[in-house]
Design an enzyme around this catalytic site. Structure first.
Site, PDB file in Angstrom:
ATOM      1  CB  THR A  70      -0.917   0.021   1.235  1.00 10.91           C
ATOM      2  OG1 THR A  70      -0.120  -0.030   2.425  1.00 10.91           O
ATOM      3  CG2 THR A  70      -1.881  -1.161   1.210  1.00 10.91           C
ATOM      4  CB  ILE A 129       5.620  -0.674   7.557  1.00  9.26           C
ATOM      5  CG1 ILE A 129       6.702  -1.346   8.410  1.00  9.26           C
ATOM      6  CG2 ILE A 129       6.140   0.622   6.931  1.00  9.26           C
ATOM      7  CD1 ILE A 129       7.149  -0.524   9.608  1.00  9.26           C
ATOM      8  CE  LYS A 279     -13.233   1.257  54.686  1.00  5.10           C
ATOM      9  NZ  LYS A 279     -13.550   1.021  56.104  1.00  5.10           N
ATOM     10  CG  HIS A 280      -9.043   4.363  52.772  1.00 12.66           C
ATOM     11  ND1 HIS A 280      -9.859   4.952  51.828  1.00 12.66           N
ATOM     12  CD2 HIS A 280      -9.724   4.429  53.949  1.00 12.66           C
ATOM     13  CE1 HIS A 280     -10.978   5.366  52.398  1.00 12.66           C
ATOM     14  NE2 HIS A 280     -10.929   5.052  53.682  1.00 12.66           N
ATOM     15  CG  ASN A 422       8.273   4.441  58.106  1.00 10.50           C
ATOM     16  OD1 ASN A 422       9.138   4.064  57.356  1.00 10.50           O
ATOM     17  ND2 ASN A 422       8.315   5.628  58.710  1.00 10.50           N
ATOM     18  CG  HIS A 528       6.893   5.985  49.519  1.00 10.23           C
ATOM     19  ND1 HIS A 528       8.106   5.476  49.094  1.00 10.23           N
ATOM     20  CD2 HIS A 528       7.057   6.309  50.811  1.00 10.23           C
ATOM     21  CE1 HIS A 528       8.979   5.528  50.093  1.00 10.23           C
ATOM     22  NE2 HIS A 528       8.361   6.035  51.147  1.00 10.23           N
TER      23      HIS A 528
END
Length: 528
Positions: A70, A129, A279-280, A422, A528
């Site tokens: 193409t 391509i 939780k959270h 922590n 974290h």
């Protein structure tokens, strides 16, 4: 810019043949001239439909194993020509270029090829391509050309043609163009990420990520934040691949917490029933048991207050008895690899409870990347797939841990990996009995875990908190001896931690003085 463009000619070249024949038949039925390539042309012609080969249009056969078919001015000129530009129209007339009003392309299955573990050469051969080149050309010329890259849009095209009398509107073509550019961007991101891994580039100069919309969300973490959920196409079992059996739509926070719960239980051997309550994004209870019901009840007894309205994850098939135990309190989401018909029937009476099944567990040892946005950029790192074998532990105190303590130390260490830093995790008999998470001081986390255990002892009518005699995991080293002293005050008997503090000698001396056994892993798990 012209609004309505009659659809007279379409070029179709697809790897995914799903829905192809029906779509081509519907276009032909509306008087659309069909152009196609290779296997697509064969499929369309095999359905009894008239179709011209692109090779007839260009005057060149497909060559080089289909790599070149193409990439020709009669194709790209038909896609890129501005129909209201006299010079473009003259060039089309002079060179026999026919206008193409609709491009339908889905790309070589590069992502699927990589996912199958194909070798380097095979992956390279599956880099498309011609497809991306045509897509970008057609999408750029959306003033005149409609571009379809997803099978899911076939119906939308036909509906547009019906409403617009065989034409497409500019607004419709703009939406298709945006989707087209997103697809080529995702494709290039997949190729570049694969190649970086294949040649060992851990930090390439440019890094791209992409995803496919899985769900629009009512809002993000808070109602004033817009949000959506995207799947990365990796196939990693989890929320993105799960089937939702019941319950209202998942929220942003539901998805985040459910992912945290499922990644945690995936750490444990599927032959040992494991349950986590989240939780959270922090675990409030994790346990192993002889059955899932037993594991759930032990996890629940770590912190019953926080478990209310939480997320529950299992590392195996949810059964009826466990389902009944879970429904004794309000639970937001339950996720498991599978669920029995009887378990689903129990949940059916709780219309707001979401049940997800994934068909498998994510591999906790697998690689991959995680990323997080920061102002002006984003951080990229490898997934935390670090594991410490039992034989890799180093005992550093005079008292060696017992076999039972080692079991609990390894269990607590696995859980601590999934607790926000922590992190302090108290465990007994392979169940958490106190968790301190996300504090600025490790001593504070130690005290919070103890206090939660004391509260639960009172609620359960126990004579002493379960931190008495517990094993404890700390996600990072103790910088001072005060953390060890706080653990001993809570009744802990054994500790697992990375080690590596400047004051390791003081910490070890404190453990010896207090009669604790302590082992070092040499590896930390900040989260974290």
């Amino acid at each position: 810019m012209t609004d309505r463009i009659p659809l007279r000619r379409a070029l179709i070249s697809v790897s995914d043949k799903a829905g192809l024949v029906d779509f081509a038949r519907a276009l032909a039925g509306r008087g659309v001239d069909l152009l196609s390539t290779g296997g697509t042309a064969q499929a369309v012609r095999g359905a009894g439909l008239a179709v011209r080969d692109v090779a007839d249009l260009t005057g060149f056969p497909e060559m080089m194993d289909g790599r070149v078919k193409t990439l020709h001015p009669r194709v790209h000129g038909g896609l890129l020509a501005l129909r209201d530009n006299a010079e473009h129209a003259a060039a089309m007339e002079a060179h026999g270029i026919e206008a193409i009003d609709l491009l339908v392309v889905n790309l070589y299955p590069f992502e699927a090829t990589v996912a199958k573990g194909a070798d380097y050469a095979t992956c390279v051969e599956n880099i498309d391509i011609g497809g991306p080149a045509m897509i970008r050309a057609a999408a750029k010329n959306h003033a005149f050309v409609a571009t379809v890259v997803d099978v899911e849009d076939y119906a939308a095209v036909l509906a547009e043609l019906d409403v617009q009398g065989g034409a497409t509107t500019l607004a419709f073509r703009q939406r298709l163009a945006q989707a087209a550019y997103a697809r080529t961007a995702a494709y290039d991101a997949a190729v570049s990420s694969w190649m970086a891994d294949a040649i060992g580039q851990a930090a390439p100069r440019r890094r791209a990520f992409a995803g496919t919309l899985a769900q629009t969300l009512r809002y993000g973490e808070n109602p004033h934040q817009a949000a959506a959920f995207y799947a990365d196409g990796s196939g990693r079992p989890g929320v993105a691949t799960a089937r939702q059996w019941q319950g209202k739509e998942l929220s942003y926070n539901n998805i985040n917490d459910t992912d945290a719960a499922f990644e945690l239980v995936a750490e444990f051997d599927p032959l040992a029933p494991a349950v986590a309550i989240i939780k959270h994004a922090n675990p409030c209870g994790v346990a192993l048991g002889e059955t899932f019901e037993a594991a759930y009840r032990r996890a629940y007894d770590c912190d019953r207050t926080s478990a209310f309205g939480g997320i529950v994850a299992l590392n195996g098939t949810l059964d009826e008895a466990t389902a009944r135990a879970i429904t004794e309190i309000f639970t937001e989401v339950v996720i498991a690899p599978d669920a029995t018909d009887a378990a689903r029937a129990v949940f059916a009476a709780k219309k707001n409870l979401r049940l997800l099944t994934t068909g498998g567990l994510p591999d906790p040892h697998a690689g991959g990347l995680t990323f997080r946005q920061v102002a002006g950029g984003f951080l990229v790192q490898g997934r935390d797939n670090g594991h410490v074998a039992r034989e890799g532990l180093r005992a550093v105190t005079r008292r060696q841990p017992t076999e039972a303590e080692l079991d609990d130390l390894m269990f607590a260490w696995t859980v601590a990996k999934h607790v926000k830093s922590n992190a302090i995790v108290y465990a007994r008999d392979r169940a958490t009995v106190g968790i301190g998470a996300g504090q600025m001081s490790r001593v504070d986390s130690t005290r919070i875990g103890r206090r939660k255990s004391e509260d639960m002892a009172e609620a359960l009518g126990l004579s002493a908190p379960l931190t008495e005699g517990a094993a404890v995991a700390s996600d990072a080293f103790f910088p001072f001896a005060d953390g060890i002293e706080a653990l001993a005050a809570a009744g802990a008997r054994a500790v697992i931690q990375p080690g590596g503090s400047m004051r390791d000698d003081e910490v070890i001396a404190a453990a010896d003085r207090l009669g604790l056994a302590m082992v070092f892993t040499g590896q930390r798990h900040f989260r974290h």
